[in-house]
Every structure is written in C-alpha cells, then in structure tokens.
Design an enzyme around this catalytic site. Sequence first.
Site, PDB file in Angstrom:
ATOM      1  NE  ARG A  58      -2.923   0.425   3.365  1.00 31.80           N
ATOM      2  CZ  ARG A  58      -2.438   0.917   4.531  1.00 31.80           C
ATOM      3  NH1 ARG A  58      -1.998   2.154   4.592  1.00 31.80           N
ATOM      4  NH2 ARG A  58      -2.393   0.164   5.611  1.00 31.80           N
ATOM      5  CE1 TYR A  92     -15.202  11.777 -16.643  1.00 35.12           C
ATOM      6  CE2 TYR A  92     -14.067  11.865 -14.539  1.00 35.12           C
ATOM      7  CZ  TYR A  92     -14.891  11.208 -15.421  1.00 35.12           C
ATOM      8  OH  TYR A  92     -15.417   9.989 -15.097  1.00 35.12           O
ATOM      9  CG  ASP A  98      -7.016  15.776 -15.931  1.00 34.22           C
ATOM     10  OD1 ASP A  98      -6.309  15.172 -16.766  1.00 34.22           O
ATOM     11  OD2 ASP A  98      -8.059  15.296 -15.460  1.00 34.22           O
ATOM     12  CE  LYS A 154     -10.480   7.928 -18.942  1.00 34.53           C
ATOM     13  NZ  LYS A 154     -11.668   7.101 -18.904  1.00 34.53           N
TER      14      LYS A 154
END
Length: 422
Positions: A66, A119, A191, A216
């Site tokens: 983690r 977005y 972004d 993406k």
Amino acid sequence: MDDKITPGQSRNAGLGTRVVWGGEQVQHPYNATQTPIVVSAAYGYRDIDEWYDVALGKEPGFIYSRMSNPTVTVLEDKLCELESAESAVAFSTGMAAISGVLHTFLACGQRVVSTRDSYGGTNKIFEEFLPRMGVEVTLCDTLDIEAIEHEIAKGCNVLYLETPTNPTLKVLDIRRLVATAKRVGALVIADNTFATPLNQNPLALGVDVVVHSATKFLSGHGDVLGGVVCGAEHLMSHVRHYREINGASLDPFSAYLIIRGIKTLALRLRQQQASAQVLAEYLCTEPLVETVNYPGLPHHQGHVIARSQMRGFGAIVSFVLKGGMDTVTRLLPLLNYAHRAGNLGAVETIYGPARTTSHVENTLEEREALGISEGLVRVSVGIEDTEDLLADLKQAFALVHSKQRDVILHTDKTERFTEVET
Ligand SMILES: Cc1ncc(COP(=O)(O)O)c(C=O)c1O
C-alpha cells in the site's frame, strides 16, 4: 529492481525513446528484460535494523505494497521521465489521483478556483464533496480568461486546470494562468489526460502538479484503470503520504499493463491524431453537424494557444449533432468500427454522447448549466486506418440522410393521401 544502472538516463532522449526506456534502465531479477509483476503484499527482513531503516526511509526498499511496490515504482519512474518531474505517485484510478491531490492540498476554510468544463467526475468533487469539507469552490466560464484571472486575484490556495477539456476540447492558456496564480501564491494543478505527456508538459509551463488518468492514452488498450500524479518531491511526499493512508494504491498487475501500454504511446498517438484531424475536417462539412470541437482546426477557439503549448492536438474530437439525442441514437448504431462506450484513449475508436460518458454523473439540468448539449458526441480516435474511419463515418451519415429523406417522402405521401380522403 532498485539496482538502477543509469537512473533517469533516458531524459536526454526524445519522448519516443523515453516511453520505451523511461524508468526501465534497471537490472531485473533473473536478468528479465521486462518489469516483473511483484505481487507480494509485504517485504520480509532477517535484519531487523535494516527493516527499521527501510521503514524510516533511511535505506531504499519496500515494506508494504500500500506504501510502495517495485512494479508500481517503475511506472512512477517512467512518468517522471515523461513529464520531466522529480517525483510521481500512482493511484488506483484517475479519480483517486484527482481527489487525492485535492484532499492533500486543500483544507477547510481554503479556496479553489477552476473552470466549469472539467471532466464530470472532477466537477462532482468541486460541486459536491469539497464544499462539504468547507472548501470554497469557484468555477469560472472556461472561455473567459479575464473572469478566471479576476477570481484568482481575489486570492485562492489552488488553481485547478484541465486542458484540453473533456468533452468540449476547450484550451486554457496555461502560462498566463500560472503567472496570475503565482502572484497570489496559489498551487497550480493540471489534468494532462487528454494531451498526454507527449503533446504537453504542464510542469515545463510552470504548473506545480500534473495529474493523469492512466486508464486512457497512457495504458491505451481500455483494459486497466489507474492514475498518476507528478511534481516536485516536496509536494509529492505529501501526496504519497495521503495515498498511503487513504489506501487508493495501484495494484502491481495494473501497473504492469500501464507500463506495457506506455511503450507504444508515441506510435499510437501519431496515428490517432493524424486521423483525428481528418475526421474533424470532414465533420466540419457535414450538414447534420452543428459544431466541431478540435484544437487542430484553425478556427478553434484555442488553436493558437494550443500551438504555443502543445506539440500535437490530440486524438479526441467532439461534435454537436443537429436534432440532439434523436440524431445521436440514429447515427451511432450505424458505425462499424466503433465501440459505443464510456472510455477514451484506447486503440479502438470509441464514440459516446456526453450524457452517457464524461457527464454521466450529472443530471440533465446540470449538463445544461454546464453548456453540455444532448447532441454532443465525443470521438476517441483509435489506431485503425484513417481511410476506414473516414469511410465509416461518411456511410453512417449517408444512411441517416437517406432515412431522413424516406421519412420526409413517406410523411409527404401520407399527408397528400389524407388530403384526398377528407
Ligand atoms: C480528463 C479526465 N480526467 C480524469 C478522469 C478520471 O479517470 P478514471 O476514469 O481513470 O478515474 C477522466 C475519465 O474519463 C478524464 O477524462
């Protein structure tokens, strides 16, 4: 895998070389040429002092996945080389990366300025989650740069940019907004998902923190979710700490798929954006299309700025169909080389209306308020042959036109018949 031969060596190379070698000039176990997928949750130490030193960060190594993982670290190093960043932190999704940075750098009583066109998921964080935490959010008209500057000048802690925007492809002047933000001491986050590091490097334009949805273009095959944040180590140490505790870490198998995908990013994008330009130009001539959004079109609002801050215009085109959702539902099923799906950046071409893709989380009223028309269709152009994609789109429009003509003729005949009858 921490035994690097020449760390960061590929930084002097071109981006097409960096996508292949970035972060991977390391000696793998068994002399493997490919990055191994290390699935171990924890890492064991016979020497307890060494364990403690690694846990305190005094010695390199791994403790618990983690916190950090060898496969994920290779992906983070690769992103560092692509964005020329000092440090990177990978997350389980793009949204985990975005909410991670916003939660890291904003607290109750602080203020963030952004734009309305981000977005839809990001927009939800701004509209729903941050206000609940006591963060003041101001979303400006994306095309009104004076209004954005005015809001920044009033004072803010974070300026959040997405450019080009999803799905309206609006382009923001990064250098100019960074200069305004720096005057009030705001941290600038961008972004860079749509542009990819191959077309745009926001850090080089003065941005402090870059976020990517690796789902993406980076991974490129529509088969994995992920997100990455890049920037200076003094900022990334806070982001890493947040992720360690929040727990939205990337799993090693996903990291491997993203690493593998990135290696062909330069090749894919070259083909994808060449086709995107051709499709955008054709769409401009199509009578059923009201508007075409693509920064590569000379008349596009952000064409000149895009030329000054991007190396290419990207592989996403969007257009508004006359007749709204009715035309959308007639056109999209007629396409042969297309997924009709809520994703982008994959090797296959993907079509989708905003209402079931980028802004699926928003209500009709919210989409209207954001200026997202029901006839807006986003195309993520794939790596197929340009001629096939163009022919496919043309035949689909031709069928819609011919069906429309049939309906008109039919209505016409029925009306005349009715007239005779009465
Ligand atoms: C520009 C942009 N940023 C972030 C995201 C969120 O990424 P993810 O779906 O990996 O959470 C998306 C998703 O479509 C996006 O288009």
